[in-house]
Write a protein that holds these residues in place. Structure first.
Motif, short mmCIF file in Angstrom:
data_model
loop_
_atom_site.label_atom_id
_atom_site.label_comp_id
_atom_site.label_asym_id
_atom_site.label_seq_id
_atom_site.Cartn_x
_atom_site.Cartn_y
_atom_site.Cartn_z
N GLU A 262 38.13 20.64 40.34
CA GLU A 262 39.19 21.42 39.70
C GLU A 262 38.76 22.87 39.69
N LEU A 263 39.65 23.72 40.16
CA LEU A 263 39.31 25.15 40.23
C LEU A 263 40.33 25.97 39.44
N GLU A 264 39.84 27.02 38.83
CA GLU A 264 40.75 27.98 38.20
C GLU A 264 40.89 29.14 39.19
N PRO A 265 42.05 29.25 39.84
CA PRO A 265 42.17 30.28 40.88
C PRO A 265 42.21 31.68 40.28
N TRP A 266 41.55 32.61 40.96
CA TRP A 266 41.58 34.01 40.58
C TRP A 266 42.31 34.79 41.65
N GLU A 267 42.84 35.94 41.25
CA GLU A 267 43.42 36.86 42.22
C GLU A 267 42.29 37.32 43.15
N PRO A 268 42.41 37.06 44.44
CA PRO A 268 41.30 37.43 45.33
C PRO A 268 41.20 38.94 45.58
N VAL A 269 40.00 39.40 45.85
CA VAL A 269 39.81 40.76 46.36
C VAL A 269 40.04 40.64 47.87
N ALA A 270 41.17 41.19 48.33
CA ALA A 270 41.65 40.79 49.64
C ALA A 270 41.18 41.67 50.79
N GLY A 271 41.01 42.94 50.58
CA GLY A 271 40.66 43.80 51.71
C GLY A 271 39.74 44.92 51.30
N PRO A 272 39.20 45.66 52.27
CA PRO A 272 38.20 46.68 51.96
C PRO A 272 38.73 47.82 51.07
N GLU A 273 40.01 48.19 51.26
CA GLU A 273 40.52 49.29 50.43
C GLU A 273 40.66 48.85 48.98
N GLN A 274 41.14 47.61 48.79
CA GLN A 274 41.23 47.08 47.44
C GLN A 274 39.83 46.96 46.82
N ALA A 275 38.87 46.52 47.63
CA ALA A 275 37.50 46.35 47.12
C ALA A 275 36.92 47.66 46.62
N LEU A 276 37.31 48.75 47.29
CA LEU A 276 36.76 50.07 46.98
C LEU A 276 37.37 50.67 45.71
N ASP A 277 38.56 50.20 45.34
CA ASP A 277 39.26 50.71 44.17
C ASP A 277 38.45 50.37 42.90
N PRO A 278 38.12 51.37 42.10
CA PRO A 278 37.29 51.10 40.91
C PRO A 278 37.94 50.12 39.94
N ALA A 279 39.26 49.95 40.01
CA ALA A 279 39.94 49.03 39.10
C ALA A 279 39.78 47.57 39.52
#
Lengths: 762, 152
Positions: free
Chosen positions: A118-135
């Protein structure tokens, strides 16, 4: 007649055409049992329940293993950020959560289905630009606690797994007074290596030692990484490599071996594990997706005065070898063409996607795409010819890369442009024709310098045994290159040279098939060993023939006095005499290319500091686009390549044709892209590889500017042909359509959209 | 489920569960590992074998359909150590790199050569378009087939 430059058929071809070659997936051991992995069905989330009790109860199941039963440590190549199984959190689709081993593969599959997850899904960090966003959420909230491999220094922060920055300080001032500034952004999707033999391993654990049977590009890295993961000495692990069904960089790090090792130790029987194609595609360390921003300051004559290049590289959930590849942007931002001064920044970003890694032409494919598309854009802005702009800025002998490395033979690039002009005169090929276009792209690439060795032993029938862990990845580097070099050195037929398949118990260290190093590095090692073997042969033969060693030569499997065919003694006789008097004739040679000097203050985080044994390349593509379907037909493709010295021209043609074909795939068909953080492509049907009807016959022009340290002058050959292809094609399509194509792959839909846009313009 | 078939001229009897593929019979029951599994969905041609004169993908071919059939695999091409002209051409033209696709190409191309009087390059390429190779870029494979096709 010399064997150097002769197209001798490869030594392993007969076994391969008769179906007798034993590949990694063909290995069967007595008592062998079968393992499978439970993999995360989602890209990000928390494990709420993992209950394996019912799996244990499945008929035929021998063991079930989760993070609780596996070695507790995090390990890696640069950053120690990865555990064998996800413990609390899953970070990419396909991440292993549990493993089962059973008497049959069918039982193992049934056991997987019996595991309650059983997994609790999280909103994925999808791409490099999103990953770089401090938020954005951190993929590794505890990144700061992770260890880094000894001796490496590079900056990490948050989702930035590694950072390389080079800033000479004078760049902004040059931009401020430049007559022209040209700016672009380029994007490239992931490319799956798509080797035909899926990842696999068979591991046997006996007497405190692990024996690993895996067809791999880098057996000593399997040994070392397995030792790291299991927490045992490297001498406890033996890696034996059967024939390999392709790798292209994806089989340089460990894959399934650790899972088979943990399970083999648990059940005391040999354990086999093989990826099915979906698992393989989803979890392969594919070529990373990347975003490259590039700006150049240019004067009225088309001279580049300064450049700024920023590269975001998506390493996925774990860093793997990507921190090393963050150096490539600095090498490629300012080689081939003089760029004055340059600021280069590369960031490797964690995301909730499969970890990426080395694929043939690491980083070079999309960086060359950026640099050479940008050259076409500069030419257009200045109203200057595209070839002319390149020639004006082209490197010359002794020019320096941005790292300060001097490229002695850089003038080879001019030779390549001249040779191209002979076979495909620019004015002729660019004569205006509707929906027809031409693209050019040049490259300086390296030959991987890492160490290798070979032991040569003269057998008592006059044949030669070669013990080396150099791997024949299919390129012919061992089955042609090393075999021919060893035979040439000792006056033997190639069929009299028998090369042992890699076995880490038998051979000394070798850095594997990567970066076109095998023929160059191990060939040099063989020449050293052969010199000693030859000396021993001459010593013994001189006594047998009662002549001076200086009068002897090796010819056709014999040794004799120069110019006196009547004096010749078969090498078998020499070997037998030696063996039972002074001892068997054998010698070991070792070699590592010295790293070229660079300026260590040029950058921070530069883990891959220079380009040893550089090679020089120029590609030209001619395309026609179909205005109805948008289809791109590559009607002509020409490669001019400096190989130092061609050991086997048929082999080299095969490497160039094959590398260009992978490049055409990257340019036109192949991509892994995302729906959120999940790959859209999920089989070899939707992941579209080039077929026999998609690719032209590549025209090959070789330049042989010998490398002083290479065997007979040979440099690395096989890796770089893939690198400039996508941009040669993208430049050609942009030329044909009259619109820029700045995203890879270039698809028929892109072409139709651009043609439609062009029609709408007044 | 008991099946009897002839593989490379040799009679074989196997007992396998329903749902078994011909590829599993060849590789796991008969130890003929020359035929390769790559995509497992009939996309790549690595498992191409000839069944009663017809080339097909053994990975998606039900074993029971091959009951009483004549099957030819890569291991059945050469007569002992005597290679076929096509195998020799593959060795000489540089058609083999990693070799994992080679058995499928050889079986498919053998069939092409047997069923066409003369083959143009276009025909060879179309005939082999269902077989994937990741190493060679196809040119040297096409060369080998043409060398034999033109010699015939």
């Amino acid at each position: 007649m010399s064997l150097i430059g002769a197209s001798v058929p490869r030594g392993d071809a007969v076994a391969k055409v008769t179906g007798r070659a034993v590949y990694g997936v063909d290995v069967r051991l007595p008592g062998m049992v079968h393992a499978r992995l439970l993999r995360s069905p989602i890209p990000a989330g928390r494990i709420v329940t993992l209950d394996v009790d019912d799996a244990w109860a499945v008929d035929g199941v021998l063991a079930v293993c989760t993070a609780d039963d596996a070695p507790p440590r995090r390990t890696g190549l640069a950053v120690y950020d990865q555990r064998l199984f996800a413990d609390d959190v899953v970070r990419y689709e396909g991440e292993p959560i549990a493993a089962v081993v059973a008497e049959t593969e069918a039982a193992a599959r049934r056991a997987l289905e019996a595991i309650r997850l059983e997994l609790e899904p999280w909103e994925p960090v999808a791409g490099p630009e999103q990953a770089l966003d401090p938020a954005t959420r951190l993929v590794h909230p505890h990144w700061a606690e992770y260890e880094v491999a000894p001796g490496l220094e590079f900056r990490r922060h948050g989702n930035v797994a590694a950072e390389m920055i080079s800033d000479p300080g004078d760049v902004d001032a040059v931009f401020a007074r430049a007559p022209f500034v040209v700016e672009d952004e380029y994007r490239a999707n992931r490319q799956y290596q798509a080797y035909l033999e899926p990842k696999h391993a068979v591991v046997d654990y006996q007497g405190g030692r692990y024996t690993v049977y895996v067809a791999h590009q880098y057996p000593f890295n399997v040994r070392d990484r397995l030792a790291q993961i299991l927490g045992v000495a490297v001498s406890r692990i033996r890696v034996v490599c059967p024939t390999i069904g392709g790798g292209f960089g994806a089989k340089l790090d460990v894959g399934l071996e650790p899972y088979a090792a943990v399970l083999a130790r648990k059940v005391g029987r040999p354990v086999r594990i093989v990826n099915d194609r979906l698992e393989d595609l989803l979890t392969c360390t594919s070529r990373e997706d990347a975003i490259v921003q590039i700006r150049s300051a240019v004067d009225e004559d088309g001279r580049i005065l300064a450049r700024e290049l920023t590269c975001l590289m998506n390493c996925g959930a774990y860093a793997g070898d990507m921190p090393f590849l963050a150096s490539i942007p600095l090498h490629l931002a300012g080689s081939v063409y003089r760029v004055g001064t340059a600021r280069v920044e590369a960031r490797v970003l964690y995301t909730n996607t499969a970890p990426t890694g080395a694929m043939r032409g690491v980083g070079g494919t999309y960086l060359t795409f950026a640099v050479e598309r940008h050259m076409d854009h500069i030419a257009a802005e200045l109203g200057m010819g595209r070839r002319e702009l390149r020639l004006r800025n082209l490197f010359r002998d002794g020019d320096r890369m941005l790292t300060g490395q001097v490229i002695d033979q850089a003038g080879t690039l001019r030779q390549a442009f001249d040779r191209m002009e002979q076979v495909a005169p620019w004015a002729q090929v660019t004569a205006p024709r509707p929906l027809h276009g031409v693209g050019l792209a040049a490259l300086i690439w390296l030959t991987n310098p890492m160490p290798g060795s070979a032991t040569l032993k003269l057998n008592e029938d006059g044949t030669l045994g070669v013990v080396t862990a150099a791997t024949e990845n299919g390129s012919g580097a061992v089955a042609m290159g090393l075999t021919q070099i060893a035979a040439e050195e000792l006056g033997l037929r190639p069929s009299d040279v028998v090369v042992l398949a890699p076995d880490t118990d038998a051979a000394a260290y070798d850095a594997g098939s990567q970066g076109s190093r095998t023929t160059h590095v191990v060939g040099a090692a063989i020449r050293k060993a052969a010199a000693e073997v030859r000396r021993r042969i001459f010593d013994v033969a001189a006594e047998m023939l009662e002549v001076s060693v200086d009068d002897l030569e090796l010819v056709d499997g014999t040794v004799g006095v120069v110019g006196d065919p009547g004096s010749r003694v078969p090498l078998g006789e020499v070997a037998r005499t030696a063996t039972f008097t002074t001892g068997p004739i054998a010698a070991t040679g070792a070699y590592r290319t010295p790293m070229p000097a660079h300026d260590p203050t040029c950058a921070t985080g530069l883990l891959f500091p220079s380009f040893p044994t550089p090679t020089f390349h120029l590609h030209l593509a001619e395309v026609e686009v179909d205005p109805v379907t948008g289809r791109i037909h590559v009607v002509r493709y020409v490669v001019v390549q400096d190989v130092g010295r061609a050991i086997n021209p048929t082999g080299i043609r095969g490497q160039i044709q094959g590398g260009v074909t992978q490049g055409l795939g990257y340019a036109l068909f192949e991509q892994l892209d995302f729906d959120g953080a999940r790959y859209r492509q999920r089989s070899l049907e939707t992941y579209r590889l080039p077929t026999a009807v998609d690719v032209p016959r590549v025209e090959v022009e070789l330049i042989e500017n010998a490398d002083p340290a290479g065997p007979y002058g040979a440099k690395g050959v096989a890796e770089p042909p893939v690198v400039p292809v996508a941009v040669a094609v993208a430049n050609a399509v942009s030329d044909a359509v009259g619109a820029p194509f700045d995203r890879l792959p270039v698809t028929p839909e892109d072409v139709l959209a651009a043609l439609e846009e062009r029609r709408r313009r007044p | 489920m008991e099946l009897s078939l002839t593989v490379n001229g040799q009679p074989a009897v196997v007992d396998v569960p329903p749902g078994t593929t011909l590829l599993e019979v060849l590789r796991d029951e008969l130890g003929l590992t020359g035929t390769k599994e790559v995509c497992d969905e009939g996309e790549c041609g690595a498992c191409t074998v000839i069944v009663d004169g017809r080339p097909l993908d053994a990975c998606i071919y039900a074993a029971h359909a091959a009951d009483r059939a004549e099957v030819l695999t890569v291991e059945g091409l050469a007569a002992g150590d005597e290679l076929t002209d096509l195998q020799r051409a593959f060795v000489e033209a540089g058609s083999v790199q990693c070799g994992f696709c080679t058995p499928g190409f050889l079986v498919m191309a053998t069939h092409l050569l047997e069923t066409a009087a003369e083959l143009s390059e276009e025909q060879v390429r179309r005939g082999l378009a269902g077989n994937l190779c990741r190493c060679t870029g196809y040119a040297q494979i096409v060369d080998a087939v043409l060398a034999v096709g033109r010699g015939a």
